[in-house]
Design a protein around this motif. Structure first.
Motif, PDB file in Angstrom:
ATOM      1  N   ASN A  71       0.850  -1.180   0.000  1.00 42.49           N
ATOM      2  CA  ASN A  71       0.000   0.000   0.000  1.00 42.49           C
ATOM      3  C   ASN A  71       0.898   1.246   0.000  1.00 42.49           C
ATOM      4  N   PHE A  72       1.388   1.583  -1.201  1.00 41.55           N
ATOM      5  CA  PHE A  72       2.345   2.672  -1.301  1.00 41.55           C
ATOM      6  C   PHE A  72       1.688   4.039  -1.120  1.00 41.55           C
ATOM      7  N   MET A  73       0.364   4.104  -1.129  1.00 44.76           N
ATOM      8  CA  MET A  73      -0.300   5.377  -0.873  1.00 44.76           C
ATOM      9  C   MET A  73      -0.042   5.867   0.550  1.00 44.76           C
ATOM     10  N   MET A  74       0.282   4.948   1.451  1.00 45.65           N
ATOM     11  CA  MET A  74       0.587   5.341   2.819  1.00 45.65           C
ATOM     12  C   MET A  74       1.915   6.097   2.915  1.00 45.65           C
ATOM     13  N   LEU A  75       2.762   5.969   1.884  1.00 47.47           N
ATOM     14  CA  LEU A  75       4.054   6.632   1.894  1.00 47.47           C
ATOM     15  C   LEU A  75       4.001   8.043   1.317  1.00 47.47           C
ATOM     16  N   THR A  76       2.878   8.429   0.749  1.00 46.73           N
ATOM     17  CA  THR A  76       2.754   9.758   0.158  1.00 46.73           C
ATOM     18  C   THR A  76       2.472  10.796   1.244  1.00 46.73           C
ATOM     19  N   PRO A  77       2.680  12.070   0.948  1.00 48.25           N
ATOM     20  CA  PRO A  77       2.360  13.117   1.939  1.00 48.25           C
ATOM     21  C   PRO A  77       0.868  13.273   2.200  1.00 48.25           C
ATOM     22  N   LEU A  78       0.028  12.605   1.413  1.00 49.52           N
ATOM     23  CA  LEU A  78      -1.415  12.726   1.582  1.00 49.52           C
ATOM     24  C   LEU A  78      -1.866  11.998   2.844  1.00 49.52           C
ATOM     25  N   SER A  79      -2.795  12.606   3.563  1.00 53.27           N
ATOM     26  CA  SER A  79      -3.380  11.940   4.725  1.00 53.27           C
ATOM     27  C   SER A  79      -4.409  10.910   4.264  1.00 53.27           C
ATOM     28  N   SER A  80      -4.744   9.994   5.137  1.00 48.66           N
ATOM     29  CA  SER A  80      -5.733   8.964   4.789  1.00 48.66           C
ATOM     30  C   SER A  80      -7.086   9.592   4.485  1.00 48.66           C
ATOM     31  N   ARG A  81      -7.424  10.672   5.179  1.00 50.21           N
ATOM     32  CA  ARG A  81      -8.707  11.332   4.922  1.00 50.21           C
ATOM     33  C   ARG A  81      -8.749  11.939   3.522  1.00 50.21           C
ATOM     34  N   ARG A  82      -7.676  12.566   3.094  1.00 49.74           N
ATOM     35  CA  ARG A  82      -7.635  13.165   1.755  1.00 49.74           C
ATOM     36  C   ARG A  82      -7.671  12.106   0.674  1.00 49.74           C
ATOM     37  N   ILE A  83      -7.031  10.967   0.904  1.00 45.33           N
ATOM     38  CA  ILE A  83      -7.057   9.893  -0.096  1.00 45.33           C
ATOM     39  C   ILE A  83      -8.474   9.350  -0.268  1.00 45.33           C
ATOM     40  N   VAL A  84      -9.144   9.064   0.859  1.00 41.89           N
ATOM     41  CA  VAL A  84     -10.491   8.478   0.786  1.00 41.89           C
ATOM     42  C   VAL A  84     -11.484   9.476   0.195  1.00 41.89           C
ATOM     43  N   TRP A  85     -11.436  10.716   0.656  1.00 45.25           N
ATOM     44  CA  TRP A  85     -12.362  11.704   0.124  1.00 45.25           C
ATOM     45  C   TRP A  85     -12.080  11.994  -1.350  1.00 45.25           C
ATOM     46  N   GLY A  86     -10.807  11.989  -1.769  1.00 48.61           N
ATOM     47  CA  GLY A  86     -10.494  12.183  -3.179  1.00 48.61           C
ATOM     48  C   GLY A  86     -11.037  11.055  -4.039  1.00 48.61           C
ATOM     49  N   THR A  87     -10.935   9.817  -3.544  1.00 44.19           N
ATOM     50  CA  THR A  87     -11.491   8.674  -4.282  1.00 44.19           C
ATOM     51  C   THR A  87     -13.010   8.775  -4.365  1.00 44.19           C
ATOM     52  N   TRP A  88     -13.631   9.190  -3.277  1.00 44.58           N
ATOM     53  CA  TRP A  88     -15.091   9.340  -3.293  1.00 44.58           C
ATOM     54  C   TRP A  88     -15.516  10.430  -4.267  1.00 44.58           C
ATOM     55  N   PHE A  89     -14.832  11.550  -4.296  1.00 43.70           N
ATOM     56  CA  PHE A  89     -15.154  12.612  -5.245  1.00 43.70           C
ATOM     57  C   PHE A  89     -14.948  12.159  -6.681  1.00 43.70           C
ATOM     58  N   SER A  90     -13.928  11.341  -6.923  1.00 44.73           N
ATOM     59  CA  SER A  90     -13.712  10.816  -8.275  1.00 44.73           C
ATOM     60  C   SER A  90     -14.896   9.972  -8.731  1.00 44.73           C
ATOM     61  N   ALA A  91     -15.341   9.057  -7.870  1.00 45.87           N
ATOM     62  CA  ALA A  91     -16.514   8.254  -8.213  1.00 45.87           C
ATOM     63  C   ALA A  91     -17.760   9.118  -8.333  1.00 45.87           C
ATOM     64  N   LEU A  92     -17.858  10.171  -7.507  1.00 42.84           N
ATOM     65  CA  LEU A  92     -19.004  11.074  -7.582  1.00 42.84           C
ATOM     66  C   LEU A  92     -19.054  11.797  -8.932  1.00 42.84           C
ATOM     67  N   VAL A  93     -17.897  12.239  -9.415  1.00 46.21           N
ATOM     68  CA  VAL A  93     -17.857  12.895 -10.727  1.00 46.21           C
ATOM     69  C   VAL A  93     -18.315  11.935 -11.815  1.00 46.21           C
ATOM     70  N   GLN A  94     -17.848  10.696 -11.761  1.00 41.55           N
ATOM     71  CA  GLN A  94     -18.273   9.713 -12.759  1.00 41.55           C
ATOM     72  C   GLN A  94     -19.771   9.443 -12.664  1.00 41.55           C
ATOM     73  N   LEU A  95     -20.275   9.374 -11.427  1.00 37.40           N
ATOM     74  CA  LEU A  95     -21.714   9.161 -11.247  1.00 37.40           C
ATOM     75  C   LEU A  95     -22.517  10.322 -11.813  1.00 37.40           C
ATOM     76  N   LEU A  96     -22.062  11.542 -11.584  1.00 39.69           N
ATOM     77  CA  LEU A  96     -22.789  12.709 -12.086  1.00 39.69           C
ATOM     78  C   LEU A  96     -22.747  12.774 -13.610  1.00 39.69           C
ATOM     79  N   LEU A  97     -21.650  12.342 -14.224  1.00 40.28           N
ATOM     80  CA  LEU A  97     -21.586  12.298 -15.692  1.00 40.28           C
ATOM     81  C   LEU A  97     -22.625  11.316 -16.241  1.00 40.28           C
ATOM     82  N   VAL A  98     -22.692  10.143 -15.631  1.00 40.68           N
ATOM     83  CA  VAL A  98     -23.694   9.157 -16.065  1.00 40.68           C
ATOM     84  C   VAL A  98     -25.102   9.675 -15.767  1.00 40.68           C
TER      85      VAL A  98
END
Length: 506
Positions: free
Chosen positions: A90-117
């Motif tokens: 899980n190399f995402m744990m080595l990035t400067p991003l916090s776990s909260r920013r990673i999860v919320w960023g992934t959720w927003f990505s799926a949200l954008v795809q959902l809104l496009l559909v």
């Protein structure tokens, strides 16, 4: 230096979007589903010109539910599961991003795809409304007609344009919530993740069917069940449901942080504070809407569900208890309630259940409602004892269910490591098995076969966790305080064992 649009967006969102569009199977599935929806609507429009009846609505709803409730959320959950499947990769744990920013960023990505559909789906719905023929009155049910024609007429009510848009908005809103659900379930193994997702989807569809298929459909010609169902999503009721949905999404994403969180991160404090918010809405509703007791009851039910989900997930999902968490505790608030651990989570769960019971009893007393259950009349010899009896019975029910949850949590902690991601599944199975066994032992059929007096029988029922409220109605009124004391003692003993194990087991 040249800067692109992606430089201004969250890094986790950009990463997940690029990974999504590079998945050929996922993109092909979305494209084929949208093309199928266009074809279904085009075929329905051609058929309308001949029959003046617009069909294909059920297929379009099925396509929308499949895409928004499963395909897009499942892709987001699979992405998180791929990142966190093996902690060493899980190399995402080595990035400067916090776990909260990673999860919320992934959720927003799926949200954008959902809104496009959803945008393409909105165009199809607009096309459908423009080609809808004038509404025809629904025929009354005639016994001489065939059952199929009569039921078909009642099962196909015509909704107004505003109601159809509201229904479509609810479909999209459930999809937004399902993204958070799949991100939360990403910590389980694949088979358990799919089973849990199927259970969630079945509960959502079951709720819809229970509220849609009513007896009024068959006894009142022209009755529109969907329109009656959508009335609950207007005004204050809609505002409360939106707030509850946002709180649920927030809590699920906070729990999903554990897929990326480092051991030093405290992932428990935020979700425990969130558990208080649905319950805090109840007094506000009581004073703002004193006449709408049904909305208050719904909020109390949601608060109880929210408390159980958040507290049990906090206790069961993998976490780390380090001395650093105590040193970083907030002032004023007790440190024990802020630190991760199975004992701390169990103690907070009991505390929240007691608060829910207290607020529910206060709301009952404040509204002056009469008991809904006819069994209460047998215990309440005078109006002065009504609230007291209700309080004892409801308190006994809360203690009984709390002892079952704590016992399942204790058995789970004894049978599996705390780093096992499938602990929630094991706890759910144990709760079902233990609850079923104790329900059988505490059933009237078994108790009636025992040659003991009524007082001892009441004590036996109080000791067994998960026996159910129906059994409590048979208890003697003068034994209710004793039974509450016995159930409370069981809760204290099991809770003490959990807190003890939390201190001695790493």
């Amino acid at each position: 230096m040249n800067r692109y649009l992606s430089d201004y967006l969250p890094a986790a969102l950009v990463r997940d979007m690029r990974r999504s569009w590079r998945s050929r199977g996922y993109v092909a599935m979305l494209a084929l589903a949208l093309l199928a929806a266009v074809w279904v609507q085009y075929d329905a429009m051609l058929e309308t010109q001949k029959t003046m009846q617009l069909g294909g609505g059920g297929i379009l709803v099925l396509i929308g539910v499949l895409l928004m409730w499963f395909v897009i959320p499942n892709r987001a959950g699979a992405a998180v599961a791929a990142d966190s499947g093996v902690k060493g990769t899980n190399f995402m744990m080595l990035t400067p991003l916090s776990s909260r920013r990673i999860v919320w960023g992934t959720w927003f990505s799926a949200l954008v795809q959902l809104l496009l559909v959803a945008g393409v789906g909105a165009l199809i719905l607009w096309w459908r409304l423009e080609t809808t023929p004038p509404a025809q009155p629904l025929p009354a049910i005639n016994p001489a007609d065939s059952l199929g024609r009569s039921v078909g007429a009642v099962m196909s009510p015509r909704l107004s344009e505003a109601q159809q848009w509201l229904g479509y908005g609810l479909m999209v809103g459930v999809g937004v919530l399902m993204i958070a659900v799949f991100l939360f379930l990403a910590q389980l193994s694949r088979i358990f993740r799919l089973v849990a997702a199927a259970v969630v989807l079945m509960n959502v569809l079951g709720w819809f069917i229970d509220n849609y298929v009513t007896i009024d459909m068959f006894i009142h010609p022209g009755y529109n069940p969907l329109a009656d169902l959508l009335k609950g999503f207007t005004g204050y009721s809609l505002a409360v449901k939106l707030v509850d949905a946002l709180l649920l999404i927030w809590a699920l994403l906070e729990l999903a942080r554990r897929s990326y969180a480092a051991p030093a991160e405290n992932c428990s404090r935020a979700v425990r504070l969130l558990a208080l918010l649905p319950l805090a809405i109840v007094p506000v509703l009581v004073y703002l809407l004193p006449e709408n007791s049904e909305l208050v009851k719904e909020q109390l039910g949601f608060s109880l569900f929210f408390t159980g989900l958040v507290c049990l997930s906090d206790a069961l999902l993998p976490t780390y208890a380090l001395p650093a968490h105590s040193r970083r505790a907030w002032p004023v608030l007790p440190t024990y309630l802020q630190t991760p651990g199975v004992g701390q989570a169990a103690f907070y769960c009991v505390l929240m259940l007691v608060l829910n019971w207290g607020v529910a009893l206060w709301q009952t007393y404040h509204s002056g409602m009469s008991p809904d259950n006819a069994y209460f009349a047998e215990f309440c010899k005078s109006p002065e004892t009504t609230i007291q009896t209700i309080g004892l019975l409801s308190g006994l029910g809360f203690l009984n269910q709390a002892s079952l949850l704590l016992l399942a949590l204790l058995l789970t902690d004894m049978m599996s490591r705390r780093t096992n991601p499938n602990r929630p599944v094991l706890c759910a199975v144990l709760a079902l098995v233990v609850g079923a066994v104790f329900a059988i032992l505490g059933s009237p059929l078994v108790l009636d076969s025992m040659s003991v007096d009524a007082s001892l029988r009441s004590c036996i029922v109080a000791v067994l966790p998960g026996t159910g409220g129906g059994v409590f109605m048979r208890l003697l009124e003068d034994m209710l305080p004793v039974c509450c004391g016995i159930s409370g003692a069981v809760v204290v003993v099991v809770l003490a064992l959990l807190m003890w194990r939390g201190r001695i087991k790493a």
